[in-house]
Design an enzyme around this catalytic site. Structure first.
Site, PDB file in Angstrom:
ATOM      1  N   GLY A 107      65.733 -22.050 -51.958  1.00  0.00           N
ATOM      2  CA  GLY A 107      64.800 -22.513 -52.977  1.00  0.00           C
ATOM      3  C   GLY A 107      64.358 -21.394 -53.901  1.00  0.00           C
ATOM      4  CG  ASP A 267      64.842 -22.949 -41.843  1.00  0.00           C
ATOM      5  OD1 ASP A 267      64.363 -23.405 -40.789  1.00  0.00           O
ATOM      6  OD2 ASP A 267      64.147 -22.456 -42.735  1.00  0.00           O
TER       7      ASP A 267
END
Ligand code: AMP
Ligand code: MG
Length: 509
Positions: A107, A267
């Protein structure tokens, strides 16, 4: 002049579903804060004149001319794309604090590309904080100066401690504010990894039942990171086991230095077995197995002592993603996953034991009889709130009475008895004539004098916010060679005074 990075990109040859091709968003006033010239050399990065001929420039931070610094700042802020860069943001998912999020992805990180380093290894070069991507959700795609410096200092310290980790190549201030609880200066860290592929990358495709993509990714990981698995009769089973081994080694390494990652979500779990995503991480001062630093970890899920179990949980998730490649039936796949988890467990135990025995000067191949010494010492350290780093360091002192070591414990017969038992074990290993010299040298080569103590890191961040990079530089210098005690730097070995204690670290967003 321009910077030459000999890119040889491969991730962008995977199918489009793996990433979004996107360029960094330019920033208004990039200023170079630090450049890791040693790492740059490893990555075969150099400077060229505008006509393409090599420049014989010293890339050491102290020797950087204004011109060179601004060329580096332009590249490592994302304002100038170096030749050969093919920027992209990677897709991944992840279990965050146990809850599955089907789409996370880069992101705010953008992979510039990959290089083959001087040792022939493929390495990723990624800008973190380089602007919004398709995966940004509500975020601004940026990073604040504090967390950037924390990642730079701590990841380089981990590397010097011999623990697999992503590296830090450069950091720049962007000249733009980022808005968190308050406005903060924005910054970008350039991160180097053997690969930025996470357990969550596999989970992304498993959640979409895209077995073709899982297979492509597994093949990619084998070719890039574990090529010997190709020779195995069942390469994907071998791959799972290799990743298990790498994580076992990694987490044991964390335990040996009192490191708490803080956010061991899937993650943030690299299939390359590197420490990745330095957020609210910290090294312990006094030993407490239940220690948690992260302000977002309310239940202590990622406490020091839970790390081996959580890594295992993450790897079981990886196993589930790989299941279709492991066998034709679910039952058979589950058996293979269980067998790999067994490897993880035994490898972790072996690494953990070997490392802690080394920390007390023992290299023995039959740990059974001496292992209780480690457990008893850790119990005493916990009970007496002994400083994790200094206890081990001081055990290597050239001092018959072990005065510094003893200061870590309440003075009672308990610690005397432990020292006697330990000395006997050392004599048994090194021979009765030995005066502990050999054992001391061995211990001082594995027990650091300097770790990035949280209060020192905070001090460096605060100074940097006011434009003073000297404390950061001092820490980087000491931590680059953490086993060598230096005159005049004794305070950097000291735990915080009560008023200096940092109780929580905040998520690196
Ligand atoms: P982290 O907590 O850094 O491991 O990030 C978790 C997820 O949130 C990842 O998908 C990040 O890319 C994303 N993320 C974190 N901070 C930001 C930000 N400031 N802007 C956009 N995405 C972010
Ligand atoms: Mg992350």
């Amino acid at each position: 002049m321009k910077i030459s990075i000999p890119f040889r990109n491969t991730y962008n040859t995977l199918p489009d579903v793996f990433f979004q091709k996107i360029e960094p968003t330019p920033v208004s006033d990039p200023q170079l804060l630090h450049f890791n010239s040693t790492l740059a050399q490893d990555l075969c990065i150099s400077l060229l004149h505008d006509d393409g001929t090599a420049m014989n420039a010293d890339l050491k931070p102290a020797g950087l001319s204004q011109d060179i610094a601004s060329t580096l700042a332009a590249v490592f802020s994302g304002n100038t794309l170096p030749d050969g860069a093919e920027p992209l943001a990677m897709a991944y998912a992840g279990h965050q604090f146990g809850h599955f999020v089907p789409q996370l992805g880069d992101g705010r990180a953008i992979l510039l590309g990959e290089v083959t380093d001087s040792a022939g290894r493929q390495r990723d070069i990624q800008l973190k904080g380089a602007g919004r991507t398709r995966f940004s959700r509500g975020g601004d795609g940026r990073a604040a100066l504090g967390p950037v410096i924390r990642e730079y200092i701590v990841s380089e310290a981990m590397h010097a401690l011999g623990i697999p980790t992503t590296r830090a190549l450069a950091m720049v201030r962007t000249g733009e504010p980022v808005y968190r609880e308050t406005p903060l200066p924005g910054a970008i860290v350039t991160r180097v990894a053997n690969a930025h592929i996470r357990v969550g990358t596999f989970e992304y495709f498993a959640a979409r039942q895209n077995t073709d993509a899982i297979k492509s990714l597994a093949d990619y990981v084998i070719n890039r990171l574990y090529p010997h698995c190709r020779e195995h009769p069942h390469p994907y089973r071998a791959l799972l086991t290799e990743i298990m081994r790498a994580q076992a080694n990694l987490v044991a390494g964390w335990m040996h230095v009192g490191f708490i990652h803080g956010v061991m979500n899937t993650d943030n779990c690299s299939v390359a077995g590197e420490t990745i995503d330095y957020g609210p991480c910290a090294f312990m001062d006094h030993f407490d197995a239940a220690r948690v630093f992260s302000s977002i970890d309310h239940q202590g899920r990622y406490a020091y002592k839970n790390q081996p179990l959580i890594a295992r949980w993450n790897l079981e998730n990886l196993g589930a993603c790989l299941a279709p490649l492991l066998a034709d039936t679910t039952e058979e796949a589950v058996d293979h996953i269980k067998a790999s988890v067994e490897v993880y467990r035994s490898e972790f135990d072996a690494h953990w034991q070997r490392g802690f025995l080394r920390k007390i000067g023992l290299e023995t191949t039959s740990p059974g009889p001496v292992l209780p010494l480690v457990h008893e010492l850790l119990e005493r350290m916990q009970k007496d709130r002994a400083d994790f780093t200094n206890t081990f360091r001081f055990l290597g002192d050239d001092d018959e009475n072990l005065t510094r070591f003893r200061t870590q414990f309440r003075p009672d017969e308990g610690i005397d008895a432990w020292i006697q038992a330990w000395k006997s074990a050392i004599k048994l290993e090194y021979g009765p004539e030995n005066d502990l010299k050999q054992a001391r040298a061995a211990m001082n080569a594995v027990n650091p004098a300097y770790i990035p103590r949280n209060h020192r890191v905070e001090e460096a961040l605060t100074a940097a916010l006011h434009g003073d990079m000297q404390p950061t530089q001092t820490l980087l210098d000491l931590l680059a060679d953490p086993y060598r005690e230096r005159h005049g730097y004794e305070v950097y070995m000291e735990p915080p005074k009560p008023e200096e204690v940092v109780h929580q670290t905040f998520c690196g967003t």
